[in-house]
Design a protein around this motif. Structure first.
Motif, PDB file in Angstrom:
ATOM      1  N   SER A   1       3.023   1.359  -2.556  1.00  0.00           N
ATOM      2  CA  SER A   1       1.398   1.922  -2.403  1.00  0.00           C
ATOM      3  C   SER A   1       0.445   0.474  -2.548  1.00  0.00           C
ATOM      4  O   SER A   1       1.060  -0.492  -3.307  1.00  0.00           O
ATOM      5  CB  SER A   1       1.046   2.702  -3.795  1.00  0.00           C
ATOM      6  N   ALA A   2      -0.455   0.472  -1.767  1.00  0.00           N
ATOM      7  CA  ALA A   2      -1.429  -0.682  -2.043  1.00  0.00           C
ATOM      8  C   ALA A   2      -2.219  -0.682  -2.962  1.00  0.00           C
ATOM      9  O   ALA A   2      -3.165  -1.565  -3.280  1.00  0.00           O
ATOM     10  CB  ALA A   2      -1.994  -0.805  -0.577  1.00  0.00           C
ATOM     11  N   ASP A   3      -2.245   0.537  -3.806  1.00  0.00           N
ATOM     12  CA  ASP A   3      -3.113   0.930  -4.604  1.00  0.00           C
ATOM     13  C   ASP A   3      -2.886   0.119  -6.029  1.00  0.00           C
ATOM     14  O   ASP A   3      -2.398   0.732  -7.180  1.00  0.00           O
ATOM     15  CB  ASP A   3      -3.311   2.533  -4.922  1.00  0.00           C
TER      16      ASP A   3
ATOM     17  N   LEU B   1      -3.631  -3.604  -8.505  1.00  0.00           N
ATOM     18  CA  LEU B   1      -4.751  -4.580  -8.888  1.00  0.00           C
ATOM     19  C   LEU B   1      -3.962  -5.930  -8.793  1.00  0.00           C
ATOM     20  O   LEU B   1      -3.103  -6.334  -9.499  1.00  0.00           O
ATOM     21  CB  LEU B   1      -5.299  -4.498 -10.282  1.00  0.00           C
ATOM     22  N   LEU B   2      -4.453  -6.797  -7.986  1.00  0.00           N
ATOM     23  CA  LEU B   2      -4.355  -7.987  -7.705  1.00  0.00           C
ATOM     24  C   LEU B   2      -4.335  -8.968  -9.109  1.00  0.00           C
ATOM     25  O   LEU B   2      -3.687  -9.841  -9.249  1.00  0.00           O
ATOM     26  CB  LEU B   2      -5.110  -9.035  -6.908  1.00  0.00           C
ATOM     27  N   VAL B   3      -5.210  -8.543 -10.058  1.00  0.00           N
ATOM     28  CA  VAL B   3      -5.396  -9.283 -11.374  1.00  0.00           C
ATOM     29  C   VAL B   3      -4.360  -8.706 -12.189  1.00  0.00           C
ATOM     30  O   VAL B   3      -4.535  -9.371 -13.498  1.00  0.00           O
ATOM     31  CB  VAL B   3      -6.999  -9.167 -11.656  1.00  0.00           C
ATOM     32  N   ASP B   4      -3.750  -7.689 -12.021  1.00  0.00           N
ATOM     33  CA  ASP B   4      -2.852  -7.129 -13.010  1.00  0.00           C
ATOM     34  C   ASP B   4      -1.561  -6.324 -12.073  1.00  0.00           C
ATOM     35  O   ASP B   4      -1.333  -5.227 -12.328  1.00  0.00           O
ATOM     36  CB  ASP B   4      -3.360  -6.186 -14.019  1.00  0.00           C
ATOM     37  N   ILE B   5      -0.990  -7.442 -11.567  1.00  0.00           N
ATOM     38  CA  ILE B   5       0.311  -6.637 -10.488  1.00  0.00           C
ATOM     39  C   ILE B   5       1.220  -6.232 -11.410  1.00  0.00           C
ATOM     40  O   ILE B   5       1.600  -4.870 -11.170  1.00  0.00           O
ATOM     41  CB  ILE B   5       0.796  -7.926  -9.610  1.00  0.00           C
ATOM     42  N   PRO B   6       1.745  -6.676 -12.488  1.00  0.00           N
ATOM     43  CA  PRO B   6       2.814  -5.934 -13.336  1.00  0.00           C
ATOM     44  C   PRO B   6       2.812  -4.827 -13.702  1.00  0.00           C
ATOM     45  O   PRO B   6       3.428  -3.649 -13.450  1.00  0.00           O
ATOM     46  CB  PRO B   6       3.255  -6.998 -14.397  1.00  0.00           C
ATOM     47  N   SER B   7       1.570  -4.493 -14.239  1.00  0.00           N
ATOM     48  CA  SER B   7       1.615  -3.086 -14.828  1.00  0.00           C
ATOM     49  C   SER B   7       0.786  -2.227 -13.827  1.00  0.00           C
ATOM     50  O   SER B   7       0.722  -0.813 -14.316  1.00  0.00           O
ATOM     51  CB  SER B   7       0.591  -3.209 -16.221  1.00  0.00           C
ATOM     52  N   THR B   8       0.274  -2.487 -12.796  1.00  0.00           N
ATOM     53  CA  THR B   8      -0.275  -1.514 -11.890  1.00  0.00           C
ATOM     54  C   THR B   8       0.584  -1.403 -10.459  1.00  0.00           C
ATOM     55  O   THR B   8       0.046  -0.509  -9.838  1.00  0.00           O
ATOM     56  CB  THR B   8      -1.867  -2.114 -11.386  1.00  0.00           C
ATOM     57  N   SER B   9       1.583  -1.853 -10.517  1.00  0.00           N
ATOM     58  CA  SER B   9       2.569  -1.735  -9.002  1.00  0.00           C
ATOM     59  C   SER B   9       3.984  -1.323  -9.388  1.00  0.00           C
ATOM     60  O   SER B   9       4.566  -1.212  -8.389  1.00  0.00           O
ATOM     61  CB  SER B   9       2.392  -2.982  -8.549  1.00  0.00           C
ATOM     62  N   GLY B  10       4.322  -1.169 -10.723  1.00  0.00           N
ATOM     63  CA  GLY B  10       5.761  -0.727 -11.006  1.00  0.00           C
ATOM     64  C   GLY B  10       6.537  -2.133 -11.023  1.00  0.00           C
ATOM     65  O   GLY B  10       7.527  -2.082 -10.568  1.00  0.00           O
ATOM     66  N   ARG B  11       5.991  -3.288 -11.303  1.00  0.00           N
ATOM     67  CA  ARG B  11       6.513  -4.557 -11.285  1.00  0.00           C
ATOM     68  C   ARG B  11       6.711  -5.067  -9.827  1.00  0.00           C
ATOM     69  O   ARG B  11       7.748  -5.754  -9.685  1.00  0.00           O
ATOM     70  CB  ARG B  11       7.663  -4.593 -12.304  1.00  0.00           C
ATOM     71  N   LEU B  12       5.766  -4.992  -9.125  1.00  0.00           N
ATOM     72  CA  LEU B  12       6.051  -5.602  -7.869  1.00  0.00           C
ATOM     73  C   LEU B  12       6.072  -7.216  -8.060  1.00  0.00           C
ATOM     74  O   LEU B  12       6.447  -7.904  -7.058  1.00  0.00           O
ATOM     75  CB  LEU B  12       4.706  -5.419  -6.872  1.00  0.00           C
ATOM     76  N   ASP B  13       5.341  -7.790  -8.991  1.00  0.00           N
ATOM     77  CA  ASP B  13       5.506  -9.050  -9.373  1.00  0.00           C
ATOM     78  C   ASP B  13       6.902  -9.483  -9.199  1.00  0.00           C
ATOM     79  O   ASP B  13       7.215 -10.808  -8.717  1.00  0.00           O
ATOM     80  CB  ASP B  13       4.757  -9.341 -10.440  1.00  0.00           C
ATOM     81  N   VAL B  14       7.860  -8.783  -9.713  1.00  0.00           N
ATOM     82  CA  VAL B  14       9.252  -9.311  -9.812  1.00  0.00           C
ATOM     83  C   VAL B  14       9.763  -9.599  -8.228  1.00  0.00           C
ATOM     84  O   VAL B  14      10.316 -10.555  -7.794  1.00  0.00           O
ATOM     85  CB  VAL B  14      10.248  -8.303 -10.256  1.00  0.00           C
ATOM     86  N   LEU B  15       9.515  -8.641  -7.068  1.00  0.00           N
ATOM     87  CA  LEU B  15       9.682  -8.699  -5.846  1.00  0.00           C
ATOM     88  C   LEU B  15       8.922 -10.005  -5.129  1.00  0.00           C
ATOM     89  O   LEU B  15       9.508 -10.370  -4.294  1.00  0.00           O
ATOM     90  CB  LEU B  15       9.467  -7.493  -5.034  1.00  0.00           C
ATOM     91  N   LEU B  16       7.986 -10.315  -5.478  1.00  0.00           N
ATOM     92  CA  LEU B  16       6.917 -11.295  -5.096  1.00  0.00           C
ATOM     93  C   LEU B  16       7.634 -12.574  -5.345  1.00  0.00           C
ATOM     94  O   LEU B  16       7.756 -13.494  -4.441  1.00  0.00           O
ATOM     95  CB  LEU B  16       5.514 -11.269  -5.658  1.00  0.00           C
ATOM     96  N   ARG B  17       8.202 -12.779  -6.593  1.00  0.00           N
ATOM     97  CA  ARG B  17       8.834 -14.103  -6.778  1.00  0.00           C
ATOM     98  C   ARG B  17      10.136 -14.137  -6.187  1.00  0.00           C
ATOM     99  O   ARG B  17      10.542 -15.252  -5.883  1.00  0.00           O
ATOM    100  CB  ARG B  17       9.238 -13.978  -8.453  1.00  0.00           C
ATOM    101  N   CYS B  18      10.882 -12.993  -5.932  1.00  0.00           N
ATOM    102  CA  CYS B  18      12.046 -12.875  -5.234  1.00  0.00           C
ATOM    103  C   CYS B  18      11.729 -13.245  -3.832  1.00  0.00           C
ATOM    104  O   CYS B  18      12.610 -14.232  -3.308  1.00  0.00           O
ATOM    105  CB  CYS B  18      12.821 -11.384  -5.227  1.00  0.00           C
TER     106      CYS B  18
END
Ligand code: SAM
Length: 204
Positions: free
Chosen positions: A14-16, A18-35
């Motif tokens: 989902s694109a829904d 927040l860019l200012v809080d990716i970990p807690s609003t995306s289901g940890r998409l931040d992990v995938l971005l670093r990958c």
């Protein structure tokens, strides 16, 4: 070709978020971005021999896979926020079918999980990255042994909580050999860097 598949148990398609809080609003998409950064980007360049598959299983009713190809990608920047913006735009165009459709240069999206791209792996040597696997250094040919290493290799790995039994069953169905990069459980992106480095040492 080097392929990295990151299977994310929590990241939502989902694109829904927040860019200012990716970990807690995306289901940890931040992990995938670093990958994604570790798999595709080097200093001032892109690995043109690498494809990344991000399998988003956060909504079990609607898994989605993103396919990002180094040789076709344009303007990928290494900071997490820019990569998040790229992925956010891709996820804003939800996939209509189980076949990949292009959302921008080098980035494709499909409805479904591992099954959406398993035919692409037909000629690839498939590995599972796993702390309990054989030592990668001893299992891939050394630089002094005859090259090449397999020309098409695929590495599966999990997100911050690892791989679920369903994904593991699919990975084992490829005949995947389990490899470890060292004795400690590392972050997924660090594992990718170590795998690339071992392959670079053998092929550069
Ligand atoms: C943060 S770890 C997941 C840890 C999780 N608690 C588990 O037990 O799977 C993320 C992923 O990186 C890979 N990984 C972590 N350490 C590794 C190692 N030493 N060798 C190979 N793969 C590793 C695995 O694929 C794992 O699913």
């Amino acid at each position: 070709m080097r392929r990295f598949v990151i299977v994310a148990q929590k990241a939502r398609a989902s694109a829904d978020f927040l860019l200012v809080d990716i970990p807690s609003t995306s289901g940890r998409l931040d992990v995938l971005l670093r990958c994604l950064r570790a798999a595709l980007l080097v200093s001032h360049g892109v690995r043109r021999d690498t494809i990344v598959y991000l399998v988003l299983l956060g909504d079990p009713e609607r898994p989605v896979t993103l396919r990002i190809e180094g040789s076709a990608s344009r303007y990928l920047r290494p900071d997490e926020r820019s990569l998040a913006t790229v992925i956010k735009k891709a996820l804003a165009l939800p996939p209509a079918t189980a076949a990949f459709s292009q959302v921008r240069a080098g980035i494709m999206i499909a409805e479904g999980g591992i099954e959406t791209f398993e035919r692409e792996l037909a000629d690839s040597k498939v590995y599972l990255l796993d702390e309990a696997g054989e030592d990668l250094r001893e299992s891939l040919p050394t630089a002094r042994e005859s090259l090449p290493t397999p020309t098409d290799v695929t590495f599966f790995l999990g997100d911050h909580i690892g791989l679920d039994p369903h994904a593991l069953a699919r990975i084992h169905a490829f005949g995947a050999r389990a490899l470890c990069v060292g004795p400690l459980s590392l972050h997924s992106e660090d594992v990718i860097t170590l795998v690339h480095n071992e392959l670079d040492r053998r092929t550069a």
